[in-house]
Design a protein around this motif. Sequence first.
Motif, PDB file in Angstrom:
ATOM      1  N   VAL A  11      -6.325  10.063  -1.867  1.00  0.00           N
ATOM      2  CA  VAL A  11      -5.622   8.791  -1.975  1.00  0.00           C
ATOM      3  C   VAL A  11      -4.700   8.527  -0.787  1.00  0.00           C
ATOM      4  N   PRO A  12      -3.849   9.488  -0.367  1.00  0.00           N
ATOM      5  CA  PRO A  12      -3.013   9.216   0.813  1.00  0.00           C
ATOM      6  C   PRO A  12      -3.834   8.867   2.056  1.00  0.00           C
ATOM      7  N   ARG A  13      -4.923   9.600   2.259  1.00  0.00           N
ATOM      8  CA  ARG A  13      -5.757   9.324   3.422  1.00  0.00           C
ATOM      9  C   ARG A  13      -6.386   7.941   3.317  1.00  0.00           C
ATOM     10  N   ALA A  14      -6.866   7.603   2.121  1.00  0.00           N
ATOM     11  CA  ALA A  14      -7.481   6.292   1.927  1.00  0.00           C
ATOM     12  C   ALA A  14      -6.454   5.182   2.111  1.00  0.00           C
ATOM     13  N   ILE A  15      -5.247   5.390   1.617  1.00  0.00           N
ATOM     14  CA  ILE A  15      -4.193   4.378   1.744  1.00  0.00           C
ATOM     15  C   ILE A  15      -3.970   4.034   3.210  1.00  0.00           C
ATOM     16  N   LYS A  16      -3.846   5.062   4.040  1.00  0.00           N
ATOM     17  CA  LYS A  16      -3.593   4.834   5.462  1.00  0.00           C
ATOM     18  C   LYS A  16      -4.807   4.234   6.168  1.00  0.00           C
ATOM     19  N   GLN A  17      -5.965   4.814   5.934  1.00  0.00           N
ATOM     20  CA  GLN A  17      -7.160   4.346   6.623  1.00  0.00           C
ATOM     21  C   GLN A  17      -7.529   2.923   6.243  1.00  0.00           C
ATOM     22  N   VAL A  18      -7.496   2.648   4.957  1.00  0.00           N
ATOM     23  CA  VAL A  18      -7.905   1.325   4.494  1.00  0.00           C
ATOM     24  C   VAL A  18      -7.017   0.252   5.086  1.00  0.00           C
ATOM     25  N   PHE A  19      -5.716   0.456   5.050  1.00  0.00           N
ATOM     26  CA  PHE A  19      -4.816  -0.568   5.582  1.00  0.00           C
ATOM     27  C   PHE A  19      -5.092  -0.838   7.053  1.00  0.00           C
ATOM     28  N   PRO A  37       3.286  18.376   0.117  1.00  0.00           N
ATOM     29  CA  PRO A  37       4.011  17.137   0.371  1.00  0.00           C
ATOM     30  C   PRO A  37       3.783  16.661   1.805  1.00  0.00           C
ATOM     31  N   GLU A  38       3.558  15.372   1.919  1.00  0.00           N
ATOM     32  CA  GLU A  38       3.284  14.801   3.233  1.00  0.00           C
ATOM     33  C   GLU A  38       4.350  13.773   3.566  1.00  0.00           C
ATOM     34  N   LYS A  39       5.070  14.025   4.624  1.00  0.00           N
ATOM     35  CA  LYS A  39       6.083  13.076   5.047  1.00  0.00           C
ATOM     36  C   LYS A  39       5.459  12.041   5.959  1.00  0.00           C
ATOM     37  N   GLN A  40       5.672  10.775   5.626  1.00  0.00           N
ATOM     38  CA  GLN A  40       5.096   9.695   6.410  1.00  0.00           C
ATOM     39  C   GLN A  40       5.869   9.501   7.711  1.00  0.00           C
ATOM     40  N   THR A  41       5.159   9.465   8.791  1.00  0.00           N
ATOM     41  CA  THR A  41       5.747   9.170  10.089  1.00  0.00           C
ATOM     42  C   THR A  41       4.897   8.120  10.784  1.00  0.00           C
ATOM     43  N   ILE A  42       5.472   7.516  11.783  1.00  0.00           N
ATOM     44  CA  ILE A  42       4.713   6.526  12.554  1.00  0.00           C
ATOM     45  C   ILE A  42       3.495   7.182  13.184  1.00  0.00           C
ATOM     46  N   TRP A  43       3.640   8.424  13.647  1.00  0.00           N
ATOM     47  CA  TRP A  43       2.522   9.118  14.287  1.00  0.00           C
ATOM     48  C   TRP A  43       1.396   9.377  13.283  1.00  0.00           C
ATOM     49  N   SER A  44       1.751   9.772  12.043  1.00  0.00           N
ATOM     50  CA  SER A  44       0.716  10.027  11.042  1.00  0.00           C
ATOM     51  C   SER A  44      -0.034   8.756  10.686  1.00  0.00           C
ATOM     52  N   LEU A  76       7.200  14.955  -4.014  1.00  0.00           N
ATOM     53  CA  LEU A  76       6.074  14.025  -4.075  1.00  0.00           C
ATOM     54  C   LEU A  76       5.054  14.360  -2.995  1.00  0.00           C
ATOM     55  N   PRO A  77       3.763  14.323  -3.316  1.00  0.00           N
ATOM     56  CA  PRO A  77       2.741  14.624  -2.312  1.00  0.00           C
ATOM     57  C   PRO A  77       2.593  13.532  -1.263  1.00  0.00           C
ATOM     58  N   PHE A  78       3.100  12.347  -1.555  1.00  0.00           N
ATOM     59  CA  PHE A  78       3.034  11.229  -0.608  1.00  0.00           C
ATOM     60  C   PHE A  78       4.274  10.380  -0.828  1.00  0.00           C
ATOM     61  N   ARG A  79       5.033  10.177   0.230  1.00  0.00           N
ATOM     62  CA  ARG A  79       6.241   9.371   0.120  1.00  0.00           C
ATOM     63  C   ARG A  79       6.112   8.094   0.926  1.00  0.00           C
ATOM     64  N   MET A 107       0.823  -1.206   0.000  1.00  0.00           N
ATOM     65  CA  MET A 107       0.000   0.000   0.000  1.00  0.00           C
ATOM     66  C   MET A 107       0.859   1.259   0.000  1.00  0.00           C
ATOM     67  N   GLN A 108       1.998   1.220   0.662  1.00  0.00           N
ATOM     68  CA  GLN A 108       2.903   2.368   0.639  1.00  0.00           C
ATOM     69  C   GLN A 108       3.429   2.612  -0.774  1.00  0.00           C
ATOM     70  N   SER A 109       3.828   1.528  -1.452  1.00  0.00           N
ATOM     71  CA  SER A 109       4.319   1.659  -2.826  1.00  0.00           C
ATOM     72  C   SER A 109       3.228   2.188  -3.746  1.00  0.00           C
ATOM     73  N   LEU A 110       2.043   1.619  -3.632  1.00  0.00           N
ATOM     74  CA  LEU A 110       0.936   2.035  -4.482  1.00  0.00           C
ATOM     75  C   LEU A 110       0.523   3.471  -4.190  1.00  0.00           C
ATOM     76  N   GLY A 111       0.516   3.839  -2.922  1.00  0.00           N
ATOM     77  CA  GLY A 111       0.107   5.178  -2.537  1.00  0.00           C
ATOM     78  C   GLY A 111       1.021   6.254  -3.090  1.00  0.00           C
ATOM     79  N   GLU A 112       2.323   5.998  -3.093  1.00  0.00           N
ATOM     80  CA  GLU A 112       3.268   7.010  -3.578  1.00  0.00           C
ATOM     81  C   GLU A 112       3.061   7.303  -5.064  1.00  0.00           C
ATOM     82  N   ILE A 113       2.914   6.256  -5.876  1.00  0.00           N
ATOM     83  CA  ILE A 113       2.777   6.491  -7.316  1.00  0.00           C
ATOM     84  C   ILE A 113       1.373   6.977  -7.658  1.00  0.00           C
ATOM     85  N   SER A 114       0.343   6.380  -7.045  1.00  0.00           N
ATOM     86  CA  SER A 114      -1.036   6.741  -7.385  1.00  0.00           C
ATOM     87  C   SER A 114      -1.353   8.183  -7.022  1.00  0.00           C
TER      88      SER A 114
END
Length: 529
Positions: free
Chosen positions: A257-265, A515-522, A429-432, A87-94
């Motif tokens: 998409v970034p929000r959905a990627i995180k929530q869905v997983f 751009p949104e940097k992915q962190t454990i907290w996010s 990138l808007p999502f990394r 999901m991380q890979s898909l989220g970055e490109i999508s």
Amino acid sequence: MALCRNLEKEQGYLFVFLQLFDGIMEQDKSEQSLKRELKSRHITMIAIGGIIGPGLLVGSGTALTQAGPAGALIAFAATGVIVFFIMQSLGEISTAIPVSGAFTDFAGRFCDPALSFAVGWIYWYLWITVLANEYNAISVVIMYWTQVIPQWAWIVLWWFLFLGLSLVGVVVYGEIEFWLSLIKILAIFAYFILAILIDVGVIGGTYIGTQYWRNPGSFADGINGVAKVFVIASTLYAGVETVGVTAGECENPRKAVPRAIKQVFWRIVIFYLGTITFIGLLIPYNSPYLLSAQSKTAASPLTISLQAAGIHVAAHIINGLIVLSVVSAGISSIYVTSRTICYLGKTGRAPKFLAITNKRGVPYMSILFCNLFASICFINQGSGGIGAAYTYLINLSGVSTFIVWTVITLTHIQFRRGLEANEINTNELPFRALWYPYGAYFGFLANIFLILFQGYTSFYPKFDLTSFIVSYSLIPIFFILFFGYKFWKKTQWIPASQMDIWSDRRTLDKDEIKPEKQTIWSLLKAILI
């Protein structure tokens, strides 16, 4: 004269019929493309709804039987780690390139057009088999309430209903999926609450606690049981990648998409691990009810646990929930498979007519084409070898999920190579993806392992030729598609410096590009937000 009047009358009926379907059959000559009208809440629920179905409600019982409560949890949690990196890979490109072709498009951009052709058709077949299974499943669960109407008639009824719902437009589809998925989610949370009350004795009058973890035990068949459920868990997680397919019809993919990627997983992991945990507390893995049930409803561990606590209407409740799940999953299956074949038609990797859309942006030719192929579900109504042929056709798709996941991680690795070769800073990138490159390579290698391992049962305890063919025959088919197209079209593996990074991407205003940097907290916030 009478003949002429009859002809005029029939022509009049035909004219009325065509007028009724004018909205479906009339093409928009100015722009034959999908409409970008899905909202963030639609995308999230589509991805969740497409995966929470009979697999969770019934398949979780199979996992408990084969591995025990602890073994099933280990298998589902381990698979969840793999899905996380996919999901991380898909989220970055999508998010960077939200196109309707999703990873099928990415495979052609960053790897080889032949890979796009092969993975596109494999993915199409996967969802055709899922859709065919949904038609059979919903006809079976409906017949739990009445046997008056034969099963084939129920299939015909739902075939036309699914087709009609799929043709009304992406906004209506998004709303239907949103509310059906919401009902399913609330129902599962309600079961979690009931399960807690049953376990502590508030309902049923008997304190259960963790006694079934001690007797008959936490593991049903040791490491062998965990290995079996590992494959089951991977199959039941299939569908999380559909969020990438929806990006091309999203209003604002940079945010949605970034929000959905995180929530869905996270929410899917909660649903699956939560369900496995509670049924493991309430039902022993050697329960005869799990093994001897004659219907999906009776086999559902949710039904068994609720009935054991004295909730006698449980079977009807769970049956209704399964019906909603199948309707949701069926409509999602048509959506995903039609958009996949529509993209292939648009790019010349399938017949061109499959790319035709009407004035509402509905790819009606692809939808009808896919629903017609899903009619293989009627083969299951035959006896003997005919019914067995249907089972083989369905089971052939088992490895396709892992092939698709492998391609997703491979295209992500190639995407990063392209960015580096073209001197594009990943900070733009808007999502990394979190923990790149380790996560992407881990996902790639893990899925290669799953491709080879998913036919494990054909070798143990003794070699089964039929099972081996069903488990592994799609692998050579994939390579035949790949090399066949490569030879036919003379395609080349795309060098990093020549990759088409940005064409057809959505142009957004600067204030939308954050751009949104992915962190454990996010990621942890995504569980609740």
